[in-house]
Design an enzyme around this catalytic site. Structure first.
Site, PDB file in Angstrom:
ATOM      1  N   ASP A  98      20.203 -43.049  65.477  1.00 60.39           N
ATOM      2  CA  ASP A  98      20.357 -44.362  64.858  1.00 60.39           C
ATOM      3  C   ASP A  98      18.962 -44.895  64.538  1.00 60.39           C
ATOM      4  O   ASP A  98      18.069 -44.836  65.385  1.00 60.39           O
ATOM      5  CB  ASP A  98      21.065 -45.306  65.848  1.00 60.39           C
ATOM      6  CG  ASP A  98      22.072 -46.201  65.175  1.00 60.39           C
ATOM      7  OD1 ASP A  98      21.682 -46.897  64.234  1.00 60.39           O
ATOM      8  OD2 ASP A  98      23.241 -46.199  65.597  1.00 60.39           O
ATOM      9  N   ASP A 201      20.767 -48.511  60.359  1.00 57.06           N
ATOM     10  CA  ASP A 201      21.406 -49.767  60.743  1.00 57.06           C
ATOM     11  C   ASP A 201      21.106 -50.887  59.740  1.00 57.06           C
ATOM     12  O   ASP A 201      19.938 -51.086  59.359  1.00 57.06           O
ATOM     13  CB  ASP A 201      20.854 -50.162  62.124  1.00 57.06           C
ATOM     14  CG  ASP A 201      21.567 -51.333  62.740  1.00 57.06           C
ATOM     15  OD1 ASP A 201      22.740 -51.186  63.100  1.00 57.06           O
ATOM     16  OD2 ASP A 201      20.931 -52.410  62.876  1.00 57.06           O
ATOM     17  N   GLU A 255      24.186 -48.011  56.859  1.00 49.74           N
ATOM     18  CA  GLU A 255      25.182 -49.057  57.078  1.00 49.74           C
ATOM     19  C   GLU A 255      24.903 -50.060  55.974  1.00 49.74           C
ATOM     20  O   GLU A 255      23.991 -50.872  56.072  1.00 49.74           O
ATOM     21  CB  GLU A 255      25.015 -49.684  58.464  1.00 49.74           C
ATOM     22  CG  GLU A 255      26.160 -50.614  58.791  1.00 49.74           C
ATOM     23  CD  GLU A 255      25.886 -51.499  59.990  1.00 49.74           C
ATOM     24  OE1 GLU A 255      26.847 -51.960  60.601  1.00 49.74           O
ATOM     25  OE2 GLU A 255      24.706 -51.756  60.305  1.00 49.74           O
ATOM     26  N   HIS A 325      31.610 -48.337  66.826  1.00 51.56           N
ATOM     27  CA  HIS A 325      31.358 -49.179  68.000  1.00 51.56           C
ATOM     28  C   HIS A 325      31.433 -50.672  67.685  1.00 51.56           C
ATOM     29  O   HIS A 325      31.308 -51.488  68.590  1.00 51.56           O
ATOM     30  CB  HIS A 325      29.975 -48.833  68.568  1.00 51.56           C
ATOM     31  CG  HIS A 325      28.885 -49.159  67.610  1.00 51.56           C
ATOM     32  ND1 HIS A 325      28.678 -48.439  66.452  1.00 51.56           N
ATOM     33  CD2 HIS A 325      27.957 -50.146  67.594  1.00 51.56           C
ATOM     34  CE1 HIS A 325      27.675 -48.967  65.783  1.00 51.56           C
ATOM     35  NE2 HIS A 325      27.213 -50.007  66.457  1.00 51.56           N
ATOM     36  N   ASP A 326      31.592 -51.036  66.409  1.00 51.15           N
ATOM     37  CA  ASP A 326      31.689 -52.449  66.026  1.00 51.15           C
ATOM     38  C   ASP A 326      33.106 -52.852  65.653  1.00 51.15           C
ATOM     39  O   ASP A 326      33.333 -54.000  65.254  1.00 51.15           O
ATOM     40  CB  ASP A 326      30.801 -52.733  64.808  1.00 51.15           C
ATOM     41  CG  ASP A 326      29.324 -52.591  65.104  1.00 51.15           C
ATOM     42  OD1 ASP A 326      28.929 -52.779  66.268  1.00 51.15           O
ATOM     43  OD2 ASP A 326      28.565 -52.290  64.163  1.00 51.15           O
TER      44      ASP A 326
HETATM   45  C1  NOJ Z   1      24.985 -53.011  63.144  1.00 47.48           C
HETATM   46  C2  NOJ Z   1      25.283 -52.289  64.415  1.00 47.48           C
HETATM   47  O1  NOJ Z   1      26.307 -51.358  64.176  1.00 47.48           O
HETATM   48  C3  NOJ Z   1      25.661 -53.349  65.415  1.00 47.48           C
HETATM   49  O2  NOJ Z   1      26.186 -52.805  66.603  1.00 47.48           O
HETATM   50  C4  NOJ Z   1      24.451 -54.196  65.693  1.00 47.48           C
HETATM   51  O3  NOJ Z   1      24.823 -55.274  66.513  1.00 47.48           O
HETATM   52  C5  NOJ Z   1      23.868 -54.775  64.390  1.00 47.48           C
HETATM   53  N1  NOJ Z   1      23.814 -53.821  63.347  1.00 47.48           N
HETATM   54  C6  NOJ Z   1      22.475 -55.273  64.626  1.00 47.48           C
HETATM   55  O4  NOJ Z   1      21.593 -54.205  64.822  1.00 47.48           O
END
Ligand code: NOJ
Length: 554
Positions: A98, A201, A255, A325-326
């Site tokens: 990551d 990210d 992302e 994970h989100d």
């Molecule tokens: C996206 C990540 O997937 C998430 O888990 C994180 O809180 C935010 N970006 C900030 O880095």
């Protein structure tokens, strides 16, 4: 030389804190991952995306990095990491790390230095004077993605710094060429240690509009047009590609909020030299309004979104995922109330995504059908859930019961409960009290039990991945939706070099009529995969059973 190996790859995501605890302190770690490498290999995946393992004070579970070149103590050491990557490579599994470089931790040495106005690191971050008398109002109206203002006042220097996430995650200033060189150096450091790529990210947030103008005030959890795919985004990523990504046989996935099928060509086409692929989140928004308030899932809308990505030129590789994970768990987001048909529904979802033209991601636990958890308020650990609850408690207490209801559907915590390995103590995740609640359903839902049953969801994933591997129709074929407007059935045809695959999935926990499309001609038909043992051998008009999913070769 780039081989673009990701076109025929399936990637398994590990959230290290919740995967497996190797040293008995209740927190998942690298030793734990090493102990599960044979399991990961057995799934048939080609690569692992590992959520951050760098040094971090863990305000946002590792997405706040204080040293990009070392490993978090709770997770182990750089030597453990080297053992892990060697173990992966020995098994033919690649490693995607990551890359969190929109922001650092406020405990990173650069930021600590940067608090001093005269430091050469001041300009590594985005510092501004405040508005109003005495500058005590934030420089603009931007809000943090974690609730509240996106600016924090610093007494020492009398200025504010920007943080699009928590106040412990100050945004880096990508306008500063030194910052951009630091990022390239970090990537090259890990490439030289053997990593195979990066998941980048919130990468589309790195370039902020000149002058940081006020945004249209919108719902607080949604990003602002003043920093999504900002004016220099493409320039910076192209430069990073030249300095780093292009020198290795790497893969990158951004992302990338703001990259849509309409502008994807400029961001991921093989000719542009930026990122190889992106995650888009539109399909994750179908069962939520404003990304957070629960709404009814609409299969037709969902398919339309995915189809637009499928229709991109073959030089733009789509990705597909149902969980990360989100996100809450995909059961029952997309298949309604599955009752006692959890695994059947899980197989239907797996079938629906695994044969599209894309690089699919499987999130830890998805392969055994882990579910959301009935959290009590005190069980939430994620900064986003905790901030949301605290803010509502402070400013609108009558809304608290509603907020709790929303979190039961939307919280990121659902994906972060410890991986359920066995029916034993702490689900076999740790010998100590886990850092986070184990979902009480671990006695029925766990890897050990899934291994024992030939017809488990886990074994279905293995079968499907084996069938997918090297299948040129899946990798290269055209994609055509069948009955795009159907709210029950997800069906599509893939076609390449005279060969076709027909994928048909009933998304409902009820029987649904399927009528063979009139324009579909074929002389030969072979059943390739199904989630019922007695699926019809030939493609025909039929009554699809609850969550029935079948793949035919035509
Ligand atoms: C996206 C990540 O997937 C998430 O888990 C994180 O809180 C935010 N970006 C900030 O880095």
């Amino acid at each position: 030389m780039k081989t673009r190996w990701y076109k025929d790859a399936v990637i398994y995501q590990i959230y290290p804190r919740s995967f497996c605890d190797g040293n008995g302190d209740g927190i998942g770690d690298i030793k734990g991952i090493i102990s599960k490498l044979d399991y990961i290999k057995s799934l048939g995946v080609d690569a692992v995306w590992l959520s951050p393992v760098y040094k971090s004070p863990n305000d946002d579970n590792g997405y706040d990095i204080s040293d990009y070149r070392d490993i978090m103590d709770e997770f182990g050491t750089l030597d453990d990491w080297k053992e892990m990557i060697d173990g992966m490579h020995d098994r033919g599994i690649r490693l995607i790390m990551d890359l969190v470089v929109n922001h650092t931790s406020d405990e990173h040495a650069w930021f600590v230095e940067s608090r001093n106005k005269d430091s050469e690191y001041r300009d590594y971050y985005i510092w501004r004077k405040g508005r109003g008398k005495n500058g005590k109002k934030p420089p603009n109206n931007w809000t943090s993605n974690f609730v509240g203002p996106a600016w924090e006042y610093d007494e020492q220097s009398g200025e504010w710094y920007l943080h699009l996430f928590s106040k412990k995650q100050p945004d880096l200033n990508w306008e500063n060429p030194k910052v951009r060189q630091e990022v390239a150096d970090i990537c090259n450091y890990w490439f030289d240690l053997g990593v195979d790529g990066f998941r980048c990210d919130v990468i589309t947030y790195i370039s902020k509009k000149d002058g940081l103008p006020n945004g249209r005030l919108k719902f607080p959890l949604i990003g602002d047009e003043n920093y999504i795919v900002g004016p220099n985004y493409h320039k910076y990523i192209h430069e990073l590609n030249e300095r780093s990504f292009s020198k290795y046989d790497s893969m990158t996935v951004g992302e990338s909020i703001g990259i849509t099928p309409d502008n994807a060509f400029e961001a991921i086409d093989e000719s542009v030299g930026e990122l190889d692929t992106v995650f888009s989140f539109d399909h994750m928004g179908v069962d939520f309004k404003l990304n957070v308030l629960p709404a009814k899932f609409n299969l037709a809308k969902y398919k339309k979104i995915l189809d637009r990505w499928q229709q991109l030129p073959k030089t733009c590789q789509p990705t597909i995922f149902l969980e990360n994970h989100d996100q809450p768990r995909c059961l029952p987001r997309f298949v309604g109330d599955y009752g006692d048909k959890r695994e059947l529904a899980g197989k239907a979802l797996a079938t629906s995504i695994l044969f599209m033209r894309s690089t699919p991601y499987i999130y830890q636990g998805q392969e055994i059908g882990m579910t959301n958890c009935a959290f009590k308020q005190e069980d939430y650990k994620d900064i986003m859930s905790v901030n949301a609850l605290n803010t509502i408690k402070k400013i609108l207490p009558p809304l608290l019961p509603y907020a709790r209801k929303v979190l039961l559907k939307r919280a990121r915590d659902h994906a972060r409960t410890p991986m359920q390995w066995t029916a034993g103590k702490n689900a076999g995740f740790s010998t100590a009290q886990p850092w986070m609640l184990v979902n009480p359903n671990y006695k029925e839902i766990n890897v050990e039990d899934s291994e024992r049953r030939g017809d488990s969801l886990l074994n279905f994933y293995r079968k499907a991945l084996k069938y997918r591997k090297g299948n040129d129709v899946v990798i290269n074929g055209d994609f055509r939706l069948i009955y795009p407007k159907s709210k029950d059935i997800f069906a599509y045809v893939r076609e390449y070099d005279g060969k076709r695959l027909f994928v048909i999935v009933n998304f409902k926990n009820k029987q649904v009529n399927f009528k063979l499309p009139k324009d579909l001609n074929f002389d030969k038909c072979e059943l390739a995969l199904s989630n019922y043992a007695d699926a019809p051998k030939k493609l025909q008009s039929m009554k699809l059973r609850e969550y029935e999913a079948i793949v035919y070769e035509l």
